[in-house]
Design a protein around this motif. Structure first.
Motif, mmCIF file in Angstrom:
data_model
loop_
_atom_site.group_PDB
_atom_site.id
_atom_site.type_symbol
_atom_site.label_atom_id
_atom_site.label_comp_id
_atom_site.label_asym_id
_atom_site.label_seq_id
_atom_site.Cartn_x
_atom_site.Cartn_y
_atom_site.Cartn_z
ATOM 1 N N SER A 1 0.817 -1.212 0.000
ATOM 2 C CA SER A 1 0.000 0.000 0.000
ATOM 3 C C SER A 1 0.854 1.267 0.000
ATOM 4 O O SER A 1 1.085 1.866 1.049
ATOM 5 C CB SER A 1 -0.912 -0.010 1.233
ATOM 6 O OG SER A 1 -1.601 -1.228 1.349
ATOM 7 N N ILE B 1 -5.246 3.845 1.840
ATOM 8 C CA ILE B 1 -4.701 5.193 2.036
ATOM 9 C C ILE B 1 -4.698 5.531 3.522
ATOM 10 O O ILE B 1 -5.564 5.082 4.268
ATOM 11 C CB ILE B 1 -5.505 6.239 1.231
ATOM 12 C CG1 ILE B 1 -4.839 7.603 1.276
ATOM 13 C CG2 ILE B 1 -6.946 6.300 1.698
ATOM 14 C CD1 ILE B 1 -5.410 8.599 0.292
ATOM 15 N N ASN C 1 -4.667 0.153 -3.074
ATOM 16 C CA ASN C 1 -5.493 1.359 -3.047
ATOM 17 C C ASN C 1 -5.735 1.898 -1.642
ATOM 18 O O ASN C 1 -6.391 2.927 -1.483
ATOM 19 C CB ASN C 1 -6.849 1.082 -3.710
ATOM 20 C CG ASN C 1 -6.699 0.706 -5.162
ATOM 21 O OD1 ASN C 1 -5.747 1.100 -5.819
ATOM 22 N ND2 ASN C 1 -7.617 -0.090 -5.657
ATOM 23 N N ASN D 1 -11.688 0.192 -3.662
ATOM 24 C CA ASN D 1 -11.221 1.454 -3.090
ATOM 25 C C ASN D 1 -11.698 1.585 -1.651
ATOM 26 O O ASN D 1 -12.673 0.938 -1.249
ATOM 27 C CB ASN D 1 -11.727 2.620 -3.938
ATOM 28 C CG ASN D 1 -11.056 2.643 -5.288
ATOM 29 O OD1 ASN D 1 -9.855 2.464 -5.389
ATOM 30 N ND2 ASN D 1 -11.828 2.828 -6.345
ATOM 31 N N SER E 1 -7.271 -5.268 -2.901
ATOM 32 C CA SER E 1 -7.529 -3.833 -2.742
ATOM 33 C C SER E 1 -6.402 -3.096 -2.028
ATOM 34 O O SER E 1 -6.403 -1.865 -1.988
ATOM 35 C CB SER E 1 -8.830 -3.624 -1.961
ATOM 36 O OG SER E 1 -8.657 -3.985 -0.589
#
Length: 173
Positions: free
Chosen positions: A79, A132, A130, A153, A127
């Motif tokens: 990530s 954050i 993506n 997302n 995932s």
């Protein structure tokens, strides 16, 4: 670049002032880098399951004077947008969707996921690139965005108090 002169590059292989300030493959691992984060303490390099830090001032002897610190041979990240610097160190989401605090000089990475294990168990591994992390110093909060089942997302958020990184609870939105 050379210390004190941003116009000079990492390698000079001709003329009387030959030098190299580059390292080949820090850590010596074959896996590709998945994230890089520079801080005042060092340069953090991440692979899927490995964390390395490079410390030391850039100078003519950087290759030999710089220090490589293996932060973890088991914890890395997929990530790149979830690697963020906070007051206490660098937060990452590992390849199993678990948040950690990485700190140069610490004996081991600090797990931030123990109080939110149930929420993390259904995060789709596909995932993770993506995911954050957002650090709002003015609000005193760290938000970690992860995908729920059926999403790629971020669709659910973990909230942490910024000062001590204690888990506050989930936030969906």
């Amino acid at each position: 670049s050379e210390e004190g002169d941003a116009t000079i590059g990492y390698d000079l292989t001709f003329g009387p002032d030959t030098y190299t300030n580059a390292w080949d493959n820090p850590g010596g691992y074959a896996d590709p880098l998945t994230a890089v984060r520079g801080t005042n303490d060092g340069l953090y390099l991440f692979r899927e399951r490995i964390s390395v830090a490079i410390l030391g001032a850039m100078g003519p002897d950087f290759q030999t004077a710089g220090t490589r610190a293996n932060l973890s041979a088991e914890i890395g990240t997929l990530s790149p947008f979830a690697v963020i610097e906070v007051t206490m160190g660098v937060i990452i989401i590992d390849a199993d969707a678990q948040p950690w605090l990485m700190k140069i000089g610490a004996l081991a990475p600090m797990p931030l996921w123990k109080d939110c294990q149930i929420i993390l168990q259904d995060v789709p591994r596909l995932s993770l690139p993506n995911a954050i992390t957002i650090y709002s110093e003015s609000d005193g909060v760290v938000l970690i965005g992860l995908a729920a089942v059926g999403f790629l997302n971020p669709s659910k958020w973990l909230t942490f108090h910024a000062d001590d990184l204690q888990y506050n609870g989930p936030w969906t939105g």
